[in-house]
Design a protein around this motif. Structure first.
Motif, mmCIF file in Angstrom:
data_model
loop_
_atom_site.group_PDB
_atom_site.id
_atom_site.type_symbol
_atom_site.label_atom_id
_atom_site.label_comp_id
_atom_site.label_asym_id
_atom_site.label_seq_id
_atom_site.Cartn_x
_atom_site.Cartn_y
_atom_site.Cartn_z
ATOM 1 N N PRO A 102 0.875 -1.109 -0.187
ATOM 2 C CA PRO A 102 0.057 -0.092 0.071
ATOM 3 C C PRO A 102 0.785 1.319 0.196
ATOM 4 C CG PRO A 102 -0.923 -1.709 1.503
ATOM 5 C CD PRO A 102 0.485 -2.262 1.107
ATOM 6 N N ARG A 103 2.048 1.313 0.880
ATOM 7 C CA ARG A 103 2.902 2.428 0.978
ATOM 8 C C ARG A 103 3.395 2.721 -0.618
ATOM 9 N NH1 ARG A 103 7.545 2.682 4.913
ATOM 10 N NH2 ARG A 103 6.926 0.642 5.973
ATOM 11 N N LEU A 104 4.062 1.755 -1.285
ATOM 12 C CA LEU A 104 4.494 1.764 -2.613
ATOM 13 C C LEU A 104 3.408 2.228 -3.588
ATOM 14 C CD1 LEU A 104 6.984 -1.212 -2.856
ATOM 15 C CD2 LEU A 104 7.342 1.163 -2.304
ATOM 16 N N ALA A 105 2.230 1.641 -3.330
ATOM 17 C CA ALA A 105 1.181 1.976 -4.288
ATOM 18 C C ALA A 105 0.798 3.652 -4.412
ATOM 19 C CB ALA A 105 -0.227 1.325 -4.063
ATOM 20 N N GLY A 106 0.817 3.907 -3.006
ATOM 21 C CA GLY A 106 0.656 5.477 -2.917
ATOM 22 C C GLY A 106 1.847 6.452 -3.305
ATOM 23 N N ALA A 107 2.890 5.808 -3.565
ATOM 24 C CA ALA A 107 3.936 6.583 -3.810
ATOM 25 C C ALA A 107 4.355 6.622 -5.511
ATOM 26 C CB ALA A 107 5.366 6.151 -3.238
ATOM 27 N N ILE A 108 3.653 5.539 -6.279
ATOM 28 C CA ILE A 108 4.097 5.474 -7.719
ATOM 29 C C ILE A 108 2.970 5.778 -8.445
ATOM 30 C CG2 ILE A 108 4.671 3.781 -9.579
ATOM 31 C CD1 ILE A 108 6.026 2.047 -7.092
ATOM 32 N N VAL A 109 2.901 6.692 -9.281
ATOM 33 C CA VAL A 109 1.621 7.049 -9.883
ATOM 34 C C VAL A 109 1.427 6.002 -11.174
ATOM 35 C CG1 VAL A 109 1.140 8.821 -11.614
ATOM 36 C CG2 VAL A 109 2.629 9.741 -9.928
ATOM 37 N N GLY A 110 0.129 5.791 -10.974
ATOM 38 C CA GLY A 110 -0.344 4.819 -11.892
ATOM 39 C C GLY A 110 -0.217 3.232 -11.528
ATOM 40 N N PHE A 111 0.023 3.131 -10.284
ATOM 41 C CA PHE A 111 -0.166 2.015 -9.398
ATOM 42 C C PHE A 111 -1.334 1.846 -8.816
ATOM 43 C CE2 PHE A 111 0.762 -1.627 -6.554
ATOM 44 C CZ PHE A 111 1.851 -2.243 -6.937
ATOM 45 N N HIS A 112 -2.391 0.942 -9.036
ATOM 46 C CA HIS A 112 -3.661 0.833 -8.388
ATOM 47 C C HIS A 112 -3.726 -0.272 -7.378
ATOM 48 C CE1 HIS A 112 -7.817 2.201 -8.395
ATOM 49 N NE2 HIS A 112 -8.084 0.853 -8.005
ATOM 50 N N LEU A 113 -3.907 0.083 -6.220
ATOM 51 C CA LEU A 113 -4.303 -0.777 -5.317
ATOM 52 C C LEU A 113 -5.530 -1.308 -5.080
ATOM 53 C CD1 LEU A 113 -2.517 -2.714 -3.135
ATOM 54 C CD2 LEU A 113 -3.452 -1.058 -1.260
ATOM 55 N N LEU A 114 -6.055 -2.679 -5.316
ATOM 56 C CA LEU A 114 -7.456 -3.014 -4.983
ATOM 57 C C LEU A 114 -7.561 -3.540 -3.618
ATOM 58 C CD1 LEU A 114 -7.686 -4.977 -8.208
ATOM 59 C CD2 LEU A 114 -9.089 -3.275 -7.927
ATOM 60 N N GLY A 115 -8.807 -3.322 -3.081
ATOM 61 C CA GLY A 115 -9.116 -3.909 -1.635
ATOM 62 C C GLY A 115 -8.295 -3.381 -0.482
ATOM 63 N N ALA A 116 -7.938 -2.256 -0.473
ATOM 64 C CA ALA A 116 -6.863 -1.724 0.675
ATOM 65 C C ALA A 116 -7.706 -1.994 2.021
ATOM 66 C CB ALA A 116 -6.807 -0.263 0.370
ATOM 67 N N GLY A 117 -6.840 -2.290 2.925
ATOM 68 C CA GLY A 117 -7.424 -2.572 4.271
ATOM 69 C C GLY A 117 -8.565 -3.434 4.312
ATOM 70 N N GLY A 118 -8.555 -4.542 3.431
ATOM 71 C CA GLY A 118 -9.550 -5.685 3.724
ATOM 72 C C GLY A 118 -10.698 -5.252 3.218
ATOM 73 N N THR A 119 -10.901 -4.212 2.343
ATOM 74 C CA THR A 119 -12.415 -3.835 2.220
ATOM 75 C C THR A 119 -12.354 -4.395 0.484
ATOM 76 O OG1 THR A 119 -12.496 -2.276 3.806
ATOM 77 C CG2 THR A 119 -13.883 -2.154 1.799
ATOM 78 N N TRP A 120 -13.220 -4.927 0.085
ATOM 79 C CA TRP A 120 -13.325 -5.252 -1.461
ATOM 80 C C TRP A 120 -13.409 -4.014 -2.259
ATOM 81 C CZ3 TRP A 120 -12.484 -10.062 -3.633
ATOM 82 C CH2 TRP A 120 -12.358 -11.111 -2.703
ATOM 83 N N THR A 121 -12.609 -3.813 -3.233
ATOM 84 C CA THR A 121 -12.980 -2.663 -4.250
ATOM 85 C C THR A 121 -12.978 -3.142 -5.782
ATOM 86 O OG1 THR A 121 -10.711 -1.763 -4.341
ATOM 87 C CG2 THR A 121 -11.932 -0.986 -2.761
ATOM 88 N N ASP A 122 -13.420 -2.360 -6.589
ATOM 89 C CA ASP A 122 -13.215 -2.753 -7.821
ATOM 90 C C ASP A 122 -12.793 -1.669 -8.832
ATOM 91 O OD1 ASP A 122 -15.468 -1.023 -8.052
ATOM 92 O OD2 ASP A 122 -16.718 -2.446 -9.174
ATOM 93 N N HIS A 123 -12.234 -2.037 -10.051
ATOM 94 C CA HIS A 123 -11.942 -0.958 -10.795
ATOM 95 C C HIS A 123 -12.020 -1.720 -12.383
ATOM 96 C CE1 HIS A 123 -9.060 1.657 -12.313
ATOM 97 N NE2 HIS A 123 -8.259 0.800 -12.957
ATOM 98 N N VAL A 124 -12.428 -0.847 -13.310
ATOM 99 C CA VAL A 124 -12.834 -1.386 -14.583
ATOM 100 C C VAL A 124 -11.869 -0.966 -15.578
ATOM 101 C CG1 VAL A 124 -14.490 -1.042 -16.631
ATOM 102 C CG2 VAL A 124 -15.314 -1.184 -14.059
ATOM 103 N N ILE A 125 -11.337 -1.799 -16.246
ATOM 104 C CA ILE A 125 -10.351 -1.702 -17.150
ATOM 105 C C ILE A 125 -11.109 -1.462 -18.609
ATOM 106 C CG2 ILE A 125 -8.361 -2.608 -18.443
ATOM 107 C CD1 ILE A 125 -7.751 -2.337 -15.549
ATOM 108 N N GLU A 126 -10.798 -0.257 -19.086
ATOM 109 C CA GLU A 126 -11.392 -0.192 -20.399
ATOM 110 C C GLU A 126 -10.372 -0.553 -21.752
ATOM 111 O OE1 GLU A 126 -14.496 1.108 -21.033
ATOM 112 O OE2 GLU A 126 -15.170 1.840 -18.885
ATOM 113 N N SER A 127 -10.824 -0.968 -22.470
ATOM 114 C CA SER A 127 -9.933 -1.358 -23.661
ATOM 115 C C SER A 127 -10.461 -1.126 -25.130
ATOM 116 C CB SER A 127 -9.640 -3.061 -23.573
ATOM 117 O OG SER A 127 -9.203 -3.601 -24.868
ATOM 118 N N ALA A 128 -9.668 -0.753 -25.890
ATOM 119 C CA ALA A 128 -9.994 -0.463 -27.262
ATOM 120 C C ALA A 128 -10.252 -1.799 -28.029
ATOM 121 C CB ALA A 128 -9.036 0.389 -28.139
ATOM 122 N N GLU A 129 -9.562 -2.937 -27.741
ATOM 123 C CA GLU A 129 -9.690 -4.238 -28.209
ATOM 124 C C GLU A 129 -10.950 -5.203 -27.927
ATOM 125 O OE1 GLU A 129 -6.533 -5.221 -29.816
ATOM 126 O OE2 GLU A 129 -5.957 -2.927 -29.489
#
Ligand SMILES: [Mn+2]
Length: 431
Positions: A102-129
């Motif tokens: 989580p610390r590194l994810a916060g420090a690196i732009v573009g690094f997306h952490l899912l489910g931080a702290g044990g709480t489920w989260t989602d993230h939609v990946i869009e694709s041109a393909e």
């Protein structure tokens, strides 16, 4: 039209590469090039080559908090390369990187952490393909989690993009597990189309099955992590149709190899030949699976009933096997360990108590094994007869052979054991 993703199991950045014989380096392969750092760089390149929409990490990306500085640079470099290629990076934290990821994810732009702290989260990946893909993930909130993370999985929307579940946890681990135990039956029918897990380092996903499974470590971290390793290429097609392909990109591979030692008659001379033959045969059998393998280590297990168990043990202990590694077909083959699981074919001591022909023969063989006074007499008696046989016209074309004491002893042992086996077999038949 389908959306491609690269899914990556336990990387363990910062952990040194698996222990290899130091002489591997003499064959043009650097041990550093076989570890987690090399695995991560290879996965980044594979994501770019396969033009995936996202690279997804299933926890234990970093080995420990101590490795945070090393991991920071490596992750930042990779995430930047991926961002330049239009590829997103998502991850969940595992038990090893519960604090550091989580610390590194916060420090690196573009690094997306899912489910931080044990709480489920989602993230939609869009694709041109292809279709958009929803990732649903959960991260370890503490080094130990005794309950199933599915207990707080929110109810899933019926409508929406195809969803992949990403989780670090103990699949079918039982109630005593401290590593987020989840049951297969719990995962079935819980929203996501498919589940991809980190934690156990031997991969268990099947390309042709929708069953949840482990992605496996990106590269083997110790010799017990045998078989294929690498990232998984997952495609999501129209209507949520999934394909999974294990990309066997690990530069290092370990293989268990059972070696039947039954046929050894002079272990000291024959052992290395038998072993190298078996290693070559396995290498050949693996074929294309080894395309990316730079170093192939074998865990040998000798089996079978051997007539000369003492000599085999001696040959194993003599360090002959340490004559590996060698280079072949562009890769290094080496022996990472061996175990002697053979059993002696005969109990000479027991047989030698008899006064019948097998008993007499067993006593002679025991002497030859011990190389004692009686053995010297037997060898002295046999030597002229063997020399006569060697001088026969049949062998004129061959270079002359020196008839040494050791050679005669070996021949007597070999023929003696064979004769004993036959005598015993005849007794068995006569009963
Ligand atoms: Mn792990």
């Amino acid at each position: 039209m389908s959306t491609r993703l690269l899914l990556v199991g336990d990387v363990h950045l910062g952990r040194p590469p698996a222990r290899l014989p130091s002489s591997v380096a003499d064959h043009g392969v650097s041990p550093a090039g076989l570890g987690p750092t090399a695995g991560w760089r290879t996965a980044v390149q594979a994501a770019i080559d396969h033009q995936v929409a996202a690279l997804v990490l299933a926890g234990d990306v970093v080995d420990s908090t101590n490795a945070r500085f090393e991991a920071f640079g490596l992750l930042q470099e990779g995430v930047q390369k991926l961002a330049d290629a239009g590829i997103q990076v998502c991850a969940v934290a595992g038990n090893h990187d519960v604090e550091v990821l989580p610390r590194l994810a916060g420090a690196i732009v573009g690094f997306h952490l899912l489910g931080a702290g044990g709480t489920w989260t989602d993230h939609v990946i869009e694709s041109a393909e292809g279709p958009p893909v929803r990732l649903l993930g959960w991260s370890f909130p503490a080094p130990y989690v005794h309950q199933s993370p599915l207990a707080n999985l929110p109810p899933q929307a019926v409508e929406g993009p195809p969803t992949l579940g990403i989780l670090h946890g103990d699949l079918d681990g039982g109630s005593g597990s401290r590593y987020a135990p989840v049951r297969r039956s719990e995962l079935a029918g819980r929203g996501p189309l498919a589940w991809f897990l980190g934690h156990v380092h031997n991969p268990s996903l099947q390309p042709d099955s929708d069953e949840p499974g482990y992605l496996g470590s990106l590269v083997p971290l110790d010799p017990s992590e045998t078989g294929p390793h690498g990232p998984w290429l997952v495609t999501v097609g129209p209507g949520g149709r999934l394909t999974r392909e294990h990309l066997l990109l690990s530069p290092l591979r370990f293989e268990p190899l059972e070696i039947a030692a039954d046929g050894l008659t002079e272990p000291a001379e024959e052992l290395l030949g038998l072993v190298s033959e078996a290693m070559r045969a396995r290498q050949g059998g693996l074929g294309d699976e080894l395309a990316a393998t730079q170093a192939l280590g074998f865990q040998l297990r000798f089996s079978g009933s051997v007539g000369l168990p003492r000599q085999l043990a001696g040959a194993l202990a003599s360090g002959r096997l340490a004559e590996s590694p060698w280079r072949e077909s562009g890769r290094v083959l080496f022996i990472s360990s061996w175990a002697d699981a053979t059993r002696p074919a005969l109990d000479l001591a027991e047989l030698a108590r008899g006064s019948d022909p097998p008993g007499l023969l067993a006593r002679s063989l025991r002497s030859l094994e011990r190389d004692d006074e009686l053995a010297a007499q037997l060898i002295a008696a046999a030597t002229p007869r063997i020399a006569d046989a060697a001088a026969h016209a049949h062998f004129n074309g061959l270079p002359p052979t020196e008839i040494s004491t050791g050679m005669v002893r070996g021949l007597l042992l070999r023929s003696g054991y064979r004769a004993l086996e036959e005598l015993l077999a005849q007794q068995e038949e006569g009963r």
